[in-house]
Design a protein around this motif. Structure first.
Motif, mmCIF file in Angstrom:
data_model
loop_
_atom_site.group_PDB
_atom_site.id
_atom_site.type_symbol
_atom_site.label_atom_id
_atom_site.label_comp_id
_atom_site.label_asym_id
_atom_site.label_seq_id
_atom_site.Cartn_x
_atom_site.Cartn_y
_atom_site.Cartn_z
ATOM 1 N N SER A 256 32.710 14.868 -52.000
ATOM 2 C CA SER A 256 32.462 13.771 -51.066
ATOM 3 C C SER A 256 33.421 12.600 -51.236
ATOM 4 O O SER A 256 33.855 11.988 -50.254
ATOM 5 N N GLU A 257 33.767 12.263 -52.480
ATOM 6 C CA GLU A 257 34.660 11.123 -52.704
ATOM 7 C C GLU A 257 36.046 11.385 -52.129
ATOM 8 O O GLU A 257 36.647 10.513 -51.501
ATOM 9 N N LYS A 258 36.553 12.596 -52.346
ATOM 10 C CA LYS A 258 37.867 12.938 -51.778
ATOM 11 C C LYS A 258 37.785 12.995 -50.258
ATOM 12 O O LYS A 258 38.743 12.599 -49.562
ATOM 13 N N ALA A 259 36.663 13.479 -49.742
ATOM 14 C CA ALA A 259 36.486 13.503 -48.284
ATOM 15 C C ALA A 259 36.527 12.090 -47.720
ATOM 16 O O ALA A 259 37.155 11.838 -46.686
ATOM 17 N N LEU A 260 35.879 11.150 -48.413
ATOM 18 C CA LEU A 260 35.862 9.757 -47.963
ATOM 19 C C LEU A 260 37.278 9.184 -47.920
ATOM 20 O O LEU A 260 37.649 8.484 -46.973
ATOM 21 N N GLN A 261 38.089 9.499 -48.937
ATOM 22 C CA GLN A 261 39.476 9.022 -48.953
ATOM 23 C C GLN A 261 40.249 9.550 -47.745
ATOM 24 O O GLN A 261 41.009 8.816 -47.108
ATOM 25 N N MET A 262 40.060 10.832 -47.437
ATOM 26 C CA MET A 262 40.770 11.424 -46.294
ATOM 27 C C MET A 262 40.297 10.813 -44.979
ATOM 28 O O MET A 262 41.096 10.592 -44.069
ATOM 29 N N LEU A 263 39.014 10.530 -44.875
ATOM 30 C CA LEU A 263 38.498 9.938 -43.649
ATOM 31 C C LEU A 263 39.072 8.543 -43.426
ATOM 32 O O LEU A 263 39.371 8.154 -42.291
ATOM 33 N N LYS A 264 39.244 7.798 -44.498
ATOM 34 C CA LYS A 264 39.853 6.466 -44.381
ATOM 35 C C LYS A 264 41.312 6.576 -43.924
ATOM 36 O O LYS A 264 41.781 5.805 -43.081
ATOM 37 N N ARG A 265 42.036 7.529 -44.511
ATOM 38 C CA ARG A 265 43.433 7.743 -44.080
ATOM 39 C C ARG A 265 43.476 8.155 -42.608
ATOM 40 O O ARG A 265 44.342 7.699 -41.850
ATOM 41 N N SER A 266 42.558 9.056 -42.231
ATOM 42 C CA SER A 266 42.509 9.507 -40.837
ATOM 43 C C SER A 266 42.287 8.332 -39.898
ATOM 44 O O SER A 266 42.970 8.189 -38.878
ATOM 45 N N GLU A 267 41.353 7.466 -40.260
ATOM 46 C CA GLU A 267 40.999 6.345 -39.398
ATOM 47 C C GLU A 267 42.171 5.401 -39.168
ATOM 48 O O GLU A 267 42.346 4.857 -38.077
ATOM 49 N N HIS A 268 43.009 5.229 -40.193
ATOM 50 C CA HIS A 268 44.160 4.326 -40.072
ATOM 51 C C HIS A 268 45.200 4.847 -39.082
ATOM 52 O O HIS A 268 46.036 4.076 -38.598
ATOM 53 N N LEU A 269 45.169 6.151 -38.794
ATOM 54 C CA LEU A 269 46.166 6.745 -37.906
ATOM 55 C C LEU A 269 45.669 6.948 -36.486
ATOM 56 O O LEU A 269 46.371 7.517 -35.656
ATOM 57 N N ILE A 270 44.451 6.501 -36.200
ATOM 58 C CA ILE A 270 43.911 6.664 -34.847
ATOM 59 C C ILE A 270 44.538 5.639 -33.918
ATOM 60 O O ILE A 270 44.471 4.440 -34.158
ATOM 61 N N ASN A 271 45.178 6.122 -32.875
ATOM 62 C CA ASN A 271 45.767 5.234 -31.870
ATOM 63 C C ASN A 271 45.857 5.987 -30.553
ATOM 64 O O ASN A 271 45.435 7.126 -30.451
ATOM 65 N N GLY A 272 46.402 5.347 -29.554
ATOM 66 C CA GLY A 272 46.563 5.995 -28.266
ATOM 67 C C GLY A 272 45.521 5.544 -27.263
ATOM 68 O O GLY A 272 44.992 4.434 -27.337
ATOM 69 N N SER A 273 45.216 6.427 -26.319
ATOM 70 C CA SER A 273 44.319 6.093 -25.222
ATOM 71 C C SER A 273 42.875 6.004 -25.697
ATOM 72 O O SER A 273 42.532 6.434 -26.802
ATOM 73 N N SER A 274 42.028 5.458 -24.826
ATOM 74 C CA SER A 274 40.600 5.382 -25.138
ATOM 75 C C SER A 274 40.017 6.773 -25.355
ATOM 76 O O SER A 274 39.162 6.973 -26.223
ATOM 77 N N ARG A 275 40.487 7.739 -24.582
ATOM 78 C CA ARG A 275 39.985 9.108 -24.732
ATOM 79 C C ARG A 275 40.343 9.661 -26.107
ATOM 80 O O ARG A 275 39.508 10.260 -26.781
ATOM 81 N N THR A 276 41.598 9.453 -26.536
ATOM 82 C CA THR A 276 42.027 9.924 -27.849
ATOM 83 C C THR A 276 41.201 9.275 -28.948
ATOM 84 O O THR A 276 40.753 9.942 -29.887
ATOM 85 N N TYR A 288 31.307 11.490 -41.507
ATOM 86 C CA TYR A 288 30.650 10.487 -42.352
ATOM 87 C C TYR A 288 29.176 10.848 -42.550
ATOM 88 O O TYR A 288 28.617 10.654 -43.632
ATOM 89 N N ALA A 289 28.549 11.371 -41.498
ATOM 90 C CA ALA A 289 27.162 11.810 -41.635
ATOM 91 C C ALA A 289 27.054 12.991 -42.592
ATOM 92 O O ALA A 289 26.094 13.089 -43.363
ATOM 93 N N SER A 290 28.053 13.866 -42.572
ATOM 94 C CA SER A 290 28.020 15.046 -43.439
ATOM 95 C C SER A 290 28.058 14.680 -44.917
ATOM 96 O O SER A 290 27.564 15.437 -45.755
ATOM 97 N N ILE A 291 28.676 13.527 -45.241
ATOM 98 C CA ILE A 291 28.693 13.113 -46.651
ATOM 99 C C ILE A 291 27.589 12.088 -46.937
ATOM 100 O O ILE A 291 27.564 11.466 -48.001
ATOM 101 N N GLY A 292 26.702 11.900 -45.957
ATOM 102 C CA GLY A 292 25.537 11.050 -46.173
ATOM 103 C C GLY A 292 25.811 9.572 -46.186
ATOM 104 O O GLY A 292 25.038 8.789 -46.761
ATOM 105 N N ASN A 293 26.900 9.131 -45.538
ATOM 106 C CA ASN A 293 27.285 7.724 -45.578
ATOM 107 C C ASN A 293 26.852 7.017 -44.299
ATOM 108 O O ASN A 293 27.620 6.882 -43.344
ATOM 109 N N LYS A 294 25.602 6.581 -44.260
ATOM 110 C CA LYS A 294 25.057 5.961 -43.056
ATOM 111 C C LYS A 294 25.767 4.660 -42.674
ATOM 112 O O LYS A 294 26.025 4.424 -41.475
#
Length: 494
Positions: A256-276, A288-294
């Motif tokens: 879960s901790e490594k998953a959280l790190q990857m999710l943070k990296r992923s979030e920083h790269l989100i850009n583009g259109s509203s649909r994207t 985030y729900a899968s790792i229990g982080n409400k």
């Protein structure tokens, strides 16, 4: 709630995200009564039993023009939202009524649709009927994808060899083959083909993601991490999907901790259109729900819900995520927001709560919940009744289970896959109480609606008639290919 990301070749299916369906949930749209177009007529005709050919003929009889470009757009939308049967009808009407040979791009699309709707044999017959002058690489690529979808490796490889002789073979073609190898676990062949692509310098972002996905699927965390470093060295190969795929692998591995790190990296790269952004945030909500982080689920929701042209799918993702966290109260509050804010009724959203209530045995609450939506004019689909059937079966209320199963089968938008244990329990119950006639009626309905194959029907019929059957009921269903879920549904484009 299981979701799917729709990429060109469904390369990110393991992320389990889904977009909203093209009126497959029979939404009630608030159209102006003065607005009419061919697109709207077709989009509103969500019942699979409605003939698109008749609808098109009627449009022409009214003296209205039909443009090929408009039909192309309609077919594209129907394919995008998985109304493949209607898309094929429009494609065939276009080729039959517009009195000229289809362009090769249209042939490729019709070949793909025939494979999806009528099966591979019919797709091969159609391919054989195509003039040799039209059998260009694009059409061969479509045939290759048909074989890939059905898992026919040898036939796919034969087409691949033919295409490799063409100088115009595309990276997309290679990626289709790579994706097939990944799906079937043929990692040695996958590696060999990828090395060939590297030598030709034609690897793209999808190529890298297929390979990363292969590591993730086998939970080869060490191999995935090494490959991820290689991708990061090639900046063009990394985007938010990349880290989301890695996060998904860590989630499956319980890291879960490594998953959280990857999710943070992923979030920083989100850009583009509203649909994207919407698609990306929906993915993050689920993980985030899968790792229990409400707290992270609610934080992402605060960004997601305010996106321009936000859709019902964000509510599906959020409510599904909260239910994964067993937060029914929170899910009910989000549903209240949806009710006050929505412009399009969508039975999927109530279905989420109905599913949760049924799983917990709150059948009375589920019934009251559904009654409220019925009073608002919302029409349940087969899946709604199937949820109730599963719930009543768990409560051992077999009379209501049989009633709900029949409703599920008879719904306008039928369920293609009833829970085999629930369906088998109904047949066992009916046989046990001596009502073989009703049991046969039930399997007849299943066969007529395409829910079971002819072979399964024959086995079930023999089971019902046999006084001392020695075969497990569920085996009759599990032997049926209709009950074997594919590794990932395809959404293809040429």
């Amino acid at each position: 709630m299981t979701m799917l990301i729709r990429s060109k070749w469904n390369l990110y299916s393991d992320l389990q995200i889904s977009g909203s369906l093209f009126f497959s949930t029979r939404p009630v749209i608030r159209f102006s009564p003065h607005i009419d177009s061919l697109y709207l007529r077709i989009s509103r005709s969500g019942d699979p039993n409605i003939s698109m050919a008749r609808l098109l003929d009627h449009w022409v009889e009214e003296g209205r023009p039909v443009k090929r470009s408009e039909l192309h757009k309609i077919i594209k939308q129907l394919r995008k939202y998985r109304r493949f049967s209607h898309a094929l009808q429009v494609s065939e009407w276009m080729s039959n009524e517009m009195n000229n040979q289809l362009p090769t791009a249209d042939i490729a699309i019709q070949l793909d649709l025939k494979s999806k709707v009528q099966g591979l044999d019919e797709a091969e017959r159609y391919f054989s009927s195509i003039p040799e002058t039209s059998k260009v690489s694009k059409v061969y690529c479509a045939l290759l994808n048909c074989y890939a979808e059905h898992g026919y490796v040898e036939k796919a490889e034969a087409i691949m060899q033919k295409l490799q002789q063409c100088s115009s073979i595309s990276v997309l073609t290679y990626n289709v083959m790579l994706s097939l190898y990944r799906r079937l676990g043929k990692y040695e062949e996958l590696e060999t083909l990828m090395e060939e692509m590297k030598e030709k310098h034609i690897c793209d972002r999808y190529t890298y993601c297929i390979r990363l996905n292969a590591y993730a699927k086998t939970l080869d965390i060490e191999g995935m991490e090494k490959f991820l470093l290689q991708m990061e060295a090639d900046v063009a190969a990394v985007d938010w999907h990349t880290y989301a795929l890695a996060a998904n692998a860590y989630i499956k591995a319980g890291l879960s901790e490594k998953a959280l790190q990857m999710l943070k990296r992923s979030e920083h790269l989100i850009n583009g259109s509203s649909r994207t952004k919407r698609i990306a945030y929906e993915a993050l909500l689920n993980m985030y729900a899968s790792i229990g982080n409400k707290p992270e689920v609610y934080r992402v929701w605060s960004m997601c819900k305010n996106l321009e042209r936000s859709r019902n799918s964000v509510y599906v993702s959020m409510i599904g995520s909260l239910l994964k966290l067993d937060d029914i109260d929170g899910a009910e509050r989000i549903l209240d927001e949806w009710e006050s804010d929505n412009t399009c009724s969508d039975i999927r959203i109530p279905n989420l709560l109905i599913s949760a209530y049924c799983k917990k045995g709150f059948l009375d609450k589920a019934e009251a919940f559904l009654s409220r939506y019925l009073n608002l004019g919302m029409k349940p689909e087969g899946i709604t009744w199937a949820l109730f059937a599963n719930g009543y079966k768990e409560q051992n209320d077999m009379e209501k289970t049989v009633e709900m199963v029949k409703k599920a089968i008879m719904a306008d938008r039928q369920v293609s896959r009833l829970n085999p244990s629930t369906l088998s329990a109904c047949i066992k119950h009916l046989k046990g109480k001596g009502d073989s006639e009703y049991a046969i009626e039930l399997i007849n309905l299943c066969r007529q609606r395409g829910i079971i194959s002819v072979g399964t029907y024959d086995r079930l019929f023999n089971y019902i008639q046999n006084e001392n059957p020695d075969t497990s009921m569920e085996q009759h269903f599990l032997l049926d290919r209709k009950y074997q879920l594919p590794d990932g549904e395809k959404e293809d484009s040429y």
